[in-house]
Design a protein around this motif. Structure first.
Motif, short mmCIF file in Angstrom:
data_model
loop_
_atom_site.label_atom_id
_atom_site.label_comp_id
_atom_site.label_asym_id
_atom_site.label_seq_id
_atom_site.Cartn_x
_atom_site.Cartn_y
_atom_site.Cartn_z
N THR A 105 54.16 46.66 41.91
CA THR A 105 53.92 46.63 43.35
C THR A 105 53.81 48.05 43.87
OG1 THR A 105 55.10 44.56 43.55
CG2 THR A 105 54.88 45.86 45.55
N THR A 131 50.08 44.15 45.66
CA THR A 131 50.37 43.67 44.32
C THR A 131 49.17 42.88 43.80
OG1 THR A 131 52.00 42.52 42.95
CG2 THR A 131 51.52 41.56 45.10
N ASP A 132 49.13 42.65 42.49
CA ASP A 132 47.98 41.94 41.92
C ASP A 132 48.36 40.63 41.25
OD1 ASP A 132 49.20 42.85 39.61
OD2 ASP A 132 47.33 43.48 38.67
N GLY A 170 46.52 37.13 42.60
CA GLY A 170 45.32 37.86 43.00
C GLY A 170 45.78 39.16 43.63
N TYR A 171 44.89 39.88 44.26
CA TYR A 171 45.27 41.10 44.96
C TYR A 171 45.80 40.71 46.34
CZ TYR A 171 44.92 45.66 47.23
OH TYR A 171 45.20 46.81 47.92
N ALA A 172 47.06 41.01 46.59
CA ALA A 172 47.70 40.64 47.85
C ALA A 172 48.17 41.91 48.56
CB ALA A 172 48.89 39.73 47.60
N ARG A 198 50.38 43.03 52.04
CA ARG A 198 51.25 42.64 53.15
C ARG A 198 51.41 43.84 54.07
NH1 ARG A 198 56.62 41.81 51.08
NH2 ARG A 198 57.11 40.87 53.07
N ASN A 205 41.63 34.41 52.91
CA ASN A 205 43.00 33.91 52.78
C ASN A 205 43.93 34.83 53.57
OD1 ASN A 205 45.37 32.68 52.07
ND2 ASN A 205 45.16 33.05 49.88
N ARG A 260 49.62 38.83 55.74
CA ARG A 260 49.37 38.79 54.29
C ARG A 260 47.91 38.42 54.06
NH1 ARG A 260 52.09 37.66 49.11
NH2 ARG A 260 50.49 36.76 47.79
N ASP A 266 44.88 38.03 50.89
CA ASP A 266 44.69 37.87 49.45
C ASP A 266 43.21 37.88 49.08
OD1 ASP A 266 47.45 37.18 48.36
OD2 ASP A 266 47.24 35.68 49.95
N TRP A 267 42.91 38.49 47.94
CA TRP A 267 41.56 38.50 47.39
C TRP A 267 41.64 38.16 45.92
CZ3 TRP A 267 43.23 42.12 50.91
CH2 TRP A 267 42.49 42.23 52.09
#
Length: 145
Positions: A4, A69-70, A73-75, A77, A123, A138, A140-141
């Motif tokens: 992270t 983080t990944d 997925g890639y997130a 925050r 997302n 948050r 996501d990708w």
């Protein structure tokens, strides 16, 4: 899987650019497709600008927090410490409705300021922070491994 990555910065607009640059670099490393990187850059910039604006509006010197983080997925925050009503764009709701945990993600993301962000991110989740002060945006990708 990468560890992270965390950033914390004072609520000044000049730091938003740094968060965008780091966010895109981490996204690229995580395996986000090249054609999504502009979306990532714009979304992180918008979420961080929103947090900085809220902090400045309420005179808060607390740091804006960004976590990337990944997994899976890639997130990303982005956490602010503004009053929850302001952060969620729900200042017109009565306090008893704000306390209602049944508020859906859709209801939370329709507040002012989220329309543009929702256009960048498929997302998107917006929710109160666990400690009860502030909100978490948050995003996501998908990633390619």
């Amino acid at each position: 899987m990468m560890p992270t990555v965390r950033l914390a910065f004072s609520p000044a607009p000049v730091h938003v650019r740094t968060a965008r640059l780091v966010g895109v670099a981490v996204a690229r490393r995580a395996g986000v497709a090249e054609d999504l990187l502009d979306e990532v850059r714009l979304a992180i910039g918008e979420a961080c600008t929103r947090a900085v604006t809220l902090h400045r509006q309420y005179g808060l010197s607390d740091l804006v927090e960004v976590e990337m983080t990944d997994a899976p997925g890639y997130a990303v925050r982005v956490i602010d410490r503004a009053p929850i009503e302001a952060g969620l764009g729900l200042t017109t709701l009565p306090p008893d409705e704000l306390a209602d945990e049944a508020l859906t993600d859709e209801a939370l993301t329709t507040g002012v300021g989220f329309a543009l962000l929702a256009g960048f991110v498929e997302n998107l989740q917006v929710r109160p922070v666990d400690e009860g002060i502030g909100t978490e945006v948050r995003m996501d990708w998908p990633v390619r491994r």
